[in-house]
Write a protein that holds these residues in place. Structure first.
Motif, PDB file in Angstrom:
ATOM      1  N   SER A 241     -49.998  44.743 -71.423  1.00 46.43           N
ATOM      2  CA  SER A 241     -50.931  45.086 -72.497  1.00 46.43           C
ATOM      3  C   SER A 241     -50.556  46.411 -73.138  1.00 46.43           C
TER       4      SER A 241
ATOM      5  N   LEU B 279     -49.656  46.505 -77.133  1.00 39.57           N
ATOM      6  CA  LEU B 279     -50.468  47.353 -78.002  1.00 39.57           C
ATOM      7  C   LEU B 279     -49.684  48.585 -78.444  1.00 39.57           C
TER       8      LEU B 279
ATOM      9  N   LEU C 268     -53.981  57.033 -77.041  1.00 38.03           N
ATOM     10  CA  LEU C 268     -54.831  56.028 -77.674  1.00 38.03           C
ATOM     11  C   LEU C 268     -54.611  54.650 -77.053  1.00 38.03           C
ATOM     12  N   VAL C 269     -53.359  54.302 -76.804  1.00 40.69           N
ATOM     13  CA  VAL C 269     -53.051  53.013 -76.186  1.00 40.69           C
ATOM     14  C   VAL C 269     -53.546  52.982 -74.742  1.00 40.69           C
TER      15      VAL C 269
ATOM     16  N   THR D  20     -57.373  52.702 -74.721  1.00 41.23           N
ATOM     17  CA  THR D  20     -57.834  51.379 -75.149  1.00 41.23           C
ATOM     18  C   THR D  20     -57.613  50.331 -74.069  1.00 41.23           C
TER      19      THR D  20
ATOM     20  N   GLU E 239     -59.999  50.917 -71.163  1.00 35.66           N
ATOM     21  CA  GLU E 239     -61.385  50.533 -71.446  1.00 35.66           C
ATOM     22  C   GLU E 239     -61.592  49.025 -71.375  1.00 35.66           C
ATOM     23  N   PHE E 240     -60.584  48.253 -71.744  1.00 38.92           N
ATOM     24  CA  PHE E 240     -60.724  46.797 -71.703  1.00 38.92           C
ATOM     25  C   PHE E 240     -60.507  46.217 -70.319  1.00 38.92           C
TER      26      PHE E 240
ATOM     27  N   GLU F  49     -55.048  60.071 -67.966  1.00 40.12           N
ATOM     28  CA  GLU F  49     -54.609  59.523 -69.246  1.00 40.12           C
ATOM     29  C   GLU F  49     -53.808  60.555 -70.037  1.00 40.12           C
TER      30      GLU F  49
END
Length: 151
Positions: free
Chosen positions: A66, A70, A109-110, A113, A116-117, A128
């Motif tokens: 992922s 992304l 940012l990646v 994201t 969070e998913f 992070e």
């Protein structure tokens, strides 16, 4: 002359065409596996050092895939932002810091994201940021010279 090249391809039999396609496909799969493996084991090592929790190896694999997918999409937009940002900047050090900043922001940012998913991963904001900065530095160090701005 172009007819000669078309004749060569037309003269190849089915077995040769199939072998060529299988060879190229195998090479592509090998390269993709190598890149995913580097990210997988690299992130597994970083996660171990930072104490990041994940449920299983499969959740880590899904995270890495992922992140890569992304990351490719986000990288396109941030590369444009980087190019527009350094268009009028002189000095290698300033360009270097802008590049590190843009790369770290896109990586964060990646990471944010994807984290969070995924409910099977627990990344702290500190982890992070550290991972994003480390990946940004590695991207800049191992990237081609074609993106470096000349003075």
């Amino acid at each position: 002359m172009p007819e000669h090249k078309n004749n060569l391809f037309r003269d190849m039999n089915i077995r040769e065409k199939t072998a060529t396609i299988v060879g190229i496909g195998s090479l592509i799969i090998l390269v993709l596996s190598f890149v995913i493996g580097l990210y997988f084991f690299g992130l597994a090592g970083i996660f171990e050092l930072l104490g990041v929790q994940y449920n299983s190896i499969w959740s880590l694999a899904i995270f890495v895939i992922s992140f890569l997918i992304l990351g490719i999409i986000v990288e396109i937009f941030f590369k444009v932002i980087y190019k527009l940002s350094v268009r009028n900047i002189t000095g290698r050090i300033k360009v270097f810091f802008v590049r590190i900043s843009v790369a770290a922001l896109s990586n964060w940012l990646v990471l944010f994201t994807v984290d969070e998913f995924m409910k099977s991963m627990i990344l702290s904001i500190r982890s992070e940021i550290i991972i994003a900065l480390l990946l940004a530095i590695l991207e800049v160090v191992f990237d081609d010279d074609k993106y470096k701005r000349k003075e």
